[in-house]
Design a protein around this motif. Structure first.
Motif, PDB file in Angstrom:
ATOM      1  N   LEU A  94      73.331  61.686  53.211  1.00 14.44           N
ATOM      2  CA  LEU A  94      72.268  62.664  53.400  1.00 14.44           C
ATOM      3  C   LEU A  94      71.981  63.419  52.098  1.00 14.44           C
ATOM      4  CD1 LEU A  94      70.285  63.980  55.324  1.00 14.44           C
ATOM      5  CD2 LEU A  94      72.077  65.575  56.040  1.00 14.44           C
ATOM      6  N   TYR A  95      73.038  63.631  51.289  1.00 15.48           N
ATOM      7  CA  TYR A  95      72.847  64.284  49.986  1.00 15.48           C
ATOM      8  C   TYR A  95      71.958  63.409  49.093  1.00 15.48           C
ATOM      9  CZ  TYR A  95      73.968  66.628  45.586  1.00 15.48           C
ATOM     10  OH  TYR A  95      73.879  67.300  44.390  1.00 15.48           O
ATOM     11  N   GLY A  96      72.217  62.110  49.125  1.00 20.53           N
ATOM     12  CA  GLY A  96      71.386  61.183  48.357  1.00 20.53           C
ATOM     13  C   GLY A  96      69.964  61.126  48.882  1.00 20.53           C
ATOM     14  N   TRP A  97      69.826  61.186  50.205  1.00 15.42           N
ATOM     15  CA  TRP A  97      68.487  61.210  50.828  1.00 15.42           C
ATOM     16  C   TRP A  97      67.731  62.469  50.403  1.00 15.42           C
ATOM     17  CZ3 TRP A  97      65.349  57.929  53.122  1.00 15.42           C
ATOM     18  CH2 TRP A  97      64.303  58.405  53.948  1.00 15.42           C
ATOM     19  N   ARG A  98      68.460  63.586  50.312  1.00 15.20           N
ATOM     20  CA  ARG A  98      67.859  64.838  49.834  1.00 15.20           C
ATOM     21  C   ARG A  98      67.383  64.688  48.390  1.00 15.20           C
ATOM     22  NH1 ARG A  98      70.120  68.695  46.663  1.00 15.20           N
ATOM     23  NH2 ARG A  98      69.304  70.850  46.796  1.00 15.20           N
ATOM     24  N   ALA A  99      68.222  64.065  47.565  1.00 14.53           N
ATOM     25  CA  ALA A  99      67.864  63.874  46.155  1.00 14.53           C
ATOM     26  C   ALA A  99      66.627  62.988  46.022  1.00 14.53           C
ATOM     27  CB  ALA A  99      69.040  63.252  45.401  1.00 14.53           C
ATOM     28  N   LEU A 100      66.549  61.946  46.877  1.00 13.52           N
ATOM     29  CA  LEU A 100      65.376  61.079  46.867  1.00 13.52           C
ATOM     30  C   LEU A 100      64.127  61.871  47.253  1.00 13.52           C
ATOM     31  CD1 LEU A 100      64.067  58.271  46.650  1.00 13.52           C
ATOM     32  CD2 LEU A 100      64.699  57.890  49.058  1.00 13.52           C
ATOM     33  N   GLY A 101      64.264  62.758  48.231  1.00  9.17           N
ATOM     34  CA  GLY A 101      63.135  63.586  48.649  1.00  9.17           C
ATOM     35  C   GLY A 101      62.659  64.506  47.540  1.00  9.17           C
ATOM     36  N   ILE A 102      63.630  65.009  46.746  1.00  3.59           N
ATOM     37  CA  ILE A 102      63.265  65.880  45.629  1.00  3.59           C
ATOM     38  C   ILE A 102      62.481  65.084  44.589  1.00  3.59           C
ATOM     39  CG2 ILE A 102      64.201  67.245  43.719  1.00  3.59           C
ATOM     40  CD1 ILE A 102      66.541  67.993  45.579  1.00  3.59           C
ATOM     41  N   GLN A 103      62.936  63.842  44.315  1.00  4.05           N
ATOM     42  CA  GLN A 103      62.243  62.994  43.329  1.00  4.05           C
ATOM     43  C   GLN A 103      60.829  62.653  43.786  1.00  4.05           C
ATOM     44  OE1 GLN A 103      63.325  62.012  40.266  1.00  4.05           O
ATOM     45  NE2 GLN A 103      65.115  63.343  40.586  1.00  4.05           N
ATOM     46  N   LEU A 104      60.652  62.517  45.087  1.00  2.10           N
ATOM     47  CA  LEU A 104      59.326  62.160  45.629  1.00  2.10           C
ATOM     48  C   LEU A 104      58.489  63.393  45.930  1.00  2.10           C
ATOM     49  CD1 LEU A 104      60.404  59.320  48.121  1.00  2.10           C
ATOM     50  CD2 LEU A 104      59.373  59.038  45.851  1.00  2.10           C
ATOM     51  N   HIS A 105      59.031  64.564  45.625  1.00  2.00           N
ATOM     52  CA  HIS A 105      58.356  65.838  45.875  1.00  2.00           C
ATOM     53  C   HIS A 105      58.081  66.060  47.366  1.00  2.00           C
ATOM     54  CE1 HIS A 105      57.850  66.263  41.549  1.00  2.00           C
ATOM     55  NE2 HIS A 105      57.289  65.042  41.512  1.00  2.00           N
ATOM     56  N   LEU A 106      58.976  65.522  48.195  1.00  2.00           N
ATOM     57  CA  LEU A 106      58.889  65.724  49.643  1.00  2.00           C
ATOM     58  C   LEU A 106      59.934  66.710  50.131  1.00  2.00           C
ATOM     59  CD1 LEU A 106      58.401  61.990  50.749  1.00  2.00           C
ATOM     60  CD2 LEU A 106      56.649  63.771  50.646  1.00  2.00           C
ATOM     61  N   TYR A 107      60.853  67.071  49.273  1.00  2.00           N
ATOM     62  CA  TYR A 107      61.923  67.998  49.633  1.00  2.00           C
ATOM     63  C   TYR A 107      61.977  69.061  48.541  1.00  2.00           C
ATOM     64  CZ  TYR A 107      66.440  69.669  51.396  1.00  2.00           C
ATOM     65  OH  TYR A 107      67.450  70.430  51.914  1.00  2.00           O
ATOM     66  N   THR A 108      62.026  70.331  48.960  1.00  2.00           N
ATOM     67  CA  THR A 108      62.036  71.452  48.011  1.00  2.00           C
ATOM     68  C   THR A 108      63.393  72.127  48.053  1.00  2.00           C
ATOM     69  OG1 THR A 108      59.695  71.796  48.468  1.00  2.00           O
ATOM     70  CG2 THR A 108      60.857  73.555  47.311  1.00  2.00           C
ATOM     71  N   THR A 109      63.984  72.338  46.883  1.00  2.00           N
ATOM     72  CA  THR A 109      65.303  72.977  46.829  1.00  2.00           C
ATOM     73  C   THR A 109      65.195  74.435  47.223  1.00  2.00           C
ATOM     74  OG1 THR A 109      64.962  73.465  44.494  1.00  2.00           O
ATOM     75  CG2 THR A 109      66.135  71.443  45.029  1.00  2.00           C
ATOM     76  N   SER A 110      66.307  74.976  47.699  1.00  2.00           N
ATOM     77  CA  SER A 110      66.354  76.362  48.145  1.00  2.00           C
ATOM     78  C   SER A 110      66.189  77.306  46.972  1.00  2.00           C
ATOM     79  CB  SER A 110      67.694  76.636  48.845  1.00  2.00           C
ATOM     80  OG  SER A 110      67.816  78.008  49.150  1.00  2.00           O
ATOM     81  N   PRO A 111      65.517  78.424  47.172  1.00  2.00           N
ATOM     82  CA  PRO A 111      65.356  79.397  46.089  1.00  2.00           C
ATOM     83  C   PRO A 111      66.679  80.029  45.689  1.00  2.00           C
ATOM     84  CG  PRO A 111      64.551  80.303  48.171  1.00  2.00           C
ATOM     85  CD  PRO A 111      64.811  78.866  48.406  1.00  2.00           C
ATOM     86  N   VAL A 112      67.647  79.985  46.578  1.00  2.00           N
ATOM     87  CA  VAL A 112      68.965  80.515  46.251  1.00  2.00           C
ATOM     88  C   VAL A 112      69.780  79.405  45.619  1.00  2.00           C
ATOM     89  CG1 VAL A 112      71.049  81.595  47.138  1.00  2.00           C
ATOM     90  CG2 VAL A 112      68.829  82.100  48.194  1.00  2.00           C
ATOM     91  N   ALA A 113      70.211  79.591  44.396  1.00  2.00           N
ATOM     92  CA  ALA A 113      70.954  78.552  43.679  1.00  2.00           C
ATOM     93  C   ALA A 113      72.289  78.290  44.357  1.00  2.00           C
ATOM     94  CB  ALA A 113      71.192  78.997  42.229  1.00  2.00           C
ATOM     95  N   SER A 114      72.671  77.029  44.448  1.00  2.00           N
ATOM     96  CA  SER A 114      73.949  76.642  45.050  1.00  2.00           C
ATOM     97  C   SER A 114      74.493  75.449  44.311  1.00  2.00           C
ATOM     98  CB  SER A 114      73.765  76.324  46.534  1.00  2.00           C
ATOM     99  OG  SER A 114      72.824  75.275  46.694  1.00  2.00           O
ATOM    100  N   SER A 115      75.812  75.336  44.321  1.00  2.00           N
ATOM    101  CA  SER A 115      76.455  74.232  43.627  1.00  2.00           C
ATOM    102  C   SER A 115      76.286  72.946  44.416  1.00  2.00           C
ATOM    103  CB  SER A 115      77.947  74.540  43.433  1.00  2.00           C
ATOM    104  OG  SER A 115      78.586  74.625  44.705  1.00  2.00           O
ATOM    105  N   SER A 116      76.580  71.828  43.755  1.00  2.00           N
ATOM    106  CA  SER A 116      76.492  70.519  44.426  1.00  2.00           C
ATOM    107  C   SER A 116      77.452  70.458  45.594  1.00  2.00           C
ATOM    108  CB  SER A 116      76.811  69.404  43.422  1.00  2.00           C
ATOM    109  OG  SER A 116      75.878  69.400  42.380  1.00  2.00           O
ATOM    110  N   GLU A 117      78.605  71.091  45.431  1.00  2.00           N
ATOM    111  CA  GLU A 117      79.610  71.079  46.506  1.00  2.00           C
ATOM    112  C   GLU A 117      79.108  71.845  47.726  1.00  2.00           C
ATOM    113  OE1 GLU A 117      84.123  72.768  47.122  1.00  2.00           O
ATOM    114  OE2 GLU A 117      83.618  71.879  45.178  1.00  2.00           O
ATOM    115  N   GLN A 118      78.476  72.997  47.487  1.00  2.00           N
ATOM    116  CA  GLN A 118      77.920  73.771  48.594  1.00  2.00           C
ATOM    117  C   GLN A 118      76.770  73.020  49.272  1.00  2.00           C
ATOM    118  OE1 GLN A 118      76.977  77.321  46.341  1.00  2.00           O
ATOM    119  NE2 GLN A 118      78.650  78.483  47.298  1.00  2.00           N
ATOM    120  N   THR A 119      75.939  72.369  48.467  1.00  2.00           N
ATOM    121  CA  THR A 119      74.829  71.579  49.022  1.00  2.00           C
ATOM    122  C   THR A 119      75.350  70.435  49.869  1.00  2.00           C
ATOM    123  OG1 THR A 119      73.478  72.112  47.090  1.00  2.00           O
ATOM    124  CG2 THR A 119      72.771  70.256  48.453  1.00  2.00           C
ATOM    125  N   LEU A 120      76.406  69.765  49.371  1.00  2.00           N
ATOM    126  CA  LEU A 120      77.004  68.648  50.113  1.00  2.00           C
ATOM    127  C   LEU A 120      77.574  69.131  51.440  1.00  2.00           C
ATOM    128  CD1 LEU A 120      77.721  65.619  49.964  1.00  2.00           C
ATOM    129  CD2 LEU A 120      79.903  66.275  48.933  1.00  2.00           C
TER     130      LEU A 120
END
Length: 351
Positions: A94-120
């Motif tokens: 799902l983390y990889g799916w999220r990254a793919l969405g970001i690359q395709l501009h279909l997924y927007t990261t949270s305005p609150v910064a978080s580490s990769s571990e927290q995102t995972l």
């Protein structure tokens, strides 16, 4: 090997996925208000991935793991392996799916910064939460469908039994009537042709009017009258017949030929065996959807200790009543030279 996919089940998963996404969206907006469009876009992107893998896990992986095998240990090891693989999909996948969405501009990261571990961890929580949600809803769905299927099977079984009972009753009725005509023909009675004509009317009624589950009580009264007229041909003026009725609504629906076995019995097992003056007294009352049908007839014998051996007509009638109505009572009362049968039905209590 071709895998068949149940279209209705797929639609079910889409609806469950939509519900889960909405619930997660509402929870997210309480923490981060003002991010509605971003949250909707992100949830749509994530729920597509989650829906597919939940479908695979619940419909294929889990049934495969739980399949009966010679060794329980093998099932446990297989289950642990399957769980580990799916955990990878639920977290890193799902983390990889999220990254793919970001690359395709279909997924927007949270305005609150978080580490990769927290995102995972957040993606893992989203996935695991969905598994429990899908699993609980699926269990309720399967349980409900199982109950509905069992209910449908029970209804179909009862309908088949009811049709079988009717198929037994009609030939039984025809057999008795043909015996009456045979008696007239054997005696070379001039009434034999008329009896055949009356029988043809009854058969025409049985063929064309009794195919449905219910008929108007007016039609039931007509067939009873025709049968009584047919029976009168066998007897002389010594036979006393009284048939009266008090029906509130002639359009009231009743099952076809439901009352006929009681009338048949009055003649076959009563009048025909009476040595003295035979009689049949029939009364029907239908008021406020309460049916009362009383048949009294003379009889030539008294049953031992008041016991009555029921014939196929009465036993079939009892079973039909059991299948058709919740509130009814059929009582048979021998009383010396008079035999009384009383049937009461709450017509509103039909199954």
């Amino acid at each position: 090997m071709k895998i068949a996919i149940d279209r209705s089940k797929m639609i079910f998963y889409v609806w469950v996925g939509t519900a889960y996404a909405v619930l997660w969206l509402l929870g997210h907006l309480t923490t981060f208000p003002g991010t509605l469009l971003q949250s909707i876009s992100n949830n749509i992107w994530r729920i597509v991935y989650v829906l597919v893998f939940n479908f695979i896990f619940l419909e294929y992986t889990l049934p495969f793991v739980l399949r009966k095998r010679p060794s329980v240990v093998f099932n446990i090891l297989l289950g642990l392996l399957a769980l580990w693989v799916h955990c990878l999909f639920w977290s890193f996948g799902l983390y990889g799916w999220r990254a793919l969405g970001i690359q395709l501009h279909l997924y927007t990261t949270s305005p609150v910064a978080s580490s990769s571990e927290q995102t995972l961890t957040a993606q893992m929580a989203y996935s695991v939460g969905s598994v429990f949600f899908f699993g609980i809803v699926l269990h309720i769905y399967n349980y409900t469908r199982l109950k509905q299927d069992a209910q449908q099977i029970r209804i179909e079984k009862q309908e088949a039994e009811l049709n079988y009972l009717k198929s037994q009753t009609n030939p039984h009725f025809l057999f008795n009537t043909l015996n009456n005509i045979y008696s007239l023909a054997r005696d070379k009675s001039d009434l034999a042709p008329e009896s055949i004509l009356r029988l043809s009317k009854i058969l025409r009624y049985m063929l064309y009017e009794t195919g449905g589950a219910y008929i108007a009580i007016e039609q039931e009264l007509k067939i009873i009258n025709d049968y009584i007229d047919l029976e009168k041909l066998r007897y002389d003026a010594s036979l006393l017949i009284n048939f009266n009725y008090d029906v509130e609504d002639m359009r009231q629906a009743v099952p076809p030929l439901l009352l006929m076995p009681l009338v048949e019995n009055a003649f076959k097992h009563g009048v025909s065996e009476t040595t003295g003056r035979p009689f049949v007294d029939i009364h029907l009352s239908v008021k406020s959807r309460q049916l009362t049908f009383v048949v009294k007839n003379s009889t030539g014998f008294a049953p031992e200790e008041g016991r009555v051996k029921e014939n196929i007509g009465l036993s079939n009638l009892r079973r039909q009543l059991e299948l058709l109505y919740k509130e009814y009572k059929l009582s048979v009362q021998p009383g010396g030279a008079v035999f009384t049968t009383t049937l009461t039905i709450n017509l509103a209590s039909h199954v």
